[in-house]
Design a protein around this motif. Structure first.
Motif, PDB file in Angstrom:
ATOM      1  N   SER A 179      -3.868   2.197   9.226  1.00  0.00           N
ATOM      2  CA  SER A 179      -4.790   1.346   8.646  1.00  0.00           C
ATOM      3  C   SER A 179      -4.550  -0.105   8.777  1.00  0.00           C
ATOM      4  O   SER A 179      -5.464  -1.134   9.112  1.00  0.00           O
ATOM      5  N   TYR A 216       0.703  -1.155   0.112  1.00  0.00           N
ATOM      6  CA  TYR A 216      -0.001  -0.005   0.007  1.00  0.00           C
ATOM      7  C   TYR A 216       1.010   1.395  -0.038  1.00  0.00           C
ATOM      8  O   TYR A 216       0.435   2.422  -0.552  1.00  0.00           O
ATOM      9  N   LEU A 272      -0.574   4.577   6.766  1.00  0.00           N
ATOM     10  CA  LEU A 272      -0.443   3.140   6.436  1.00  0.00           C
ATOM     11  C   LEU A 272      -0.439   2.051   7.755  1.00  0.00           C
ATOM     12  O   LEU A 272      -1.157   1.221   7.776  1.00  0.00           O
ATOM     13  N   TRP A 310      -8.911   9.777   4.941  1.00  0.00           N
ATOM     14  CA  TRP A 310      -8.679   8.446   5.496  1.00  0.00           C
ATOM     15  C   TRP A 310      -9.717   8.003   6.441  1.00  0.00           C
ATOM     16  O   TRP A 310     -10.294   6.593   6.213  1.00  0.00           O
ATOM     17  N   TYR A 313      -8.043   2.542   0.201  1.00  0.00           N
ATOM     18  CA  TYR A 313      -6.868   2.824  -0.492  1.00  0.00           C
ATOM     19  C   TYR A 313      -7.694   3.427  -2.043  1.00  0.00           C
ATOM     20  O   TYR A 313      -6.972   4.224  -2.399  1.00  0.00           O
ATOM     21  N   SER A 371      -7.925  -2.795   0.625  1.00  0.00           N
ATOM     22  CA  SER A 371      -7.865  -2.098  -0.925  1.00  0.00           C
ATOM     23  C   SER A 371      -8.995  -1.128  -1.005  1.00  0.00           C
ATOM     24  O   SER A 371      -8.731  -0.115  -1.805  1.00  0.00           O
ATOM     25  N   LEU A 391      -0.084   4.212  -2.763  1.00  0.00           N
ATOM     26  CA  LEU A 391      -0.145   5.537  -2.242  1.00  0.00           C
ATOM     27  C   LEU A 391       0.638   6.619  -2.552  1.00  0.00           C
ATOM     28  O   LEU A 391       0.644   7.723  -2.935  1.00  0.00           O
TER      29      LEU A 391
END
Length: 117
Positions: free
Chosen positions: A49, A21, A46, A101, A80, A77, A25
């Motif tokens: 998450s 990820y 990240l 986010w 993002y 997924s 990103l």
């Protein structure tokens, strides 16, 4: 007679998830020329998450009544995927990216965490 094949793939470790990820990103942020504060917050988002997904996955286990409590890589997924629609004209500061986010994470997980009460 019918033939079929079953593949069992284990869930990737947190460092592998981070690598996957972060590349996605970071590529989006670099390609679209986001500001430096927005790029700096990426790693913390990240990590948040991955930790959020692990916590939800261990807390909300599937039962006979709540059989839809199955969380997989698709949920990460989807967070993002929503974030990749951001543009630098709207997401100017780190709090803007954090707000996005939070919205995407709550949208993805809230859809599964429904209760009639």
């Amino acid at each position: 007679q019918r033939h079929f094949c079953v593949f069992a793939v284990s869930f990737p470790a947190s460092d592998a998830q981070f690598t996957i990820y972060s590349n996605i990103l970071q590529g989006h942020l670099e390609l679209n020329k986001f500001s430096a504060p927005v790029k700096r917050i990426m790693e913390k988002l990240l990590q948040a998450s991955i930790q959020l997904h692990a916590k939800i996955n261990s807390t909300f286990l599937p039962t006979a009544v709540k059989f839809h409590y199955i969380f997989n890589l698709r949920d990460l997924s989807n967070i993002y995927q929503g974030m990749l629609y951001s543009i630098p004209e709207i997401t100017k500061t780190a709090p803007d990216l954090i707000t996005l986010w939070m919205h995407e994470a709550s949208r993805v997980y809230r859809d599964k965490l429904i209760d009639s009460k």
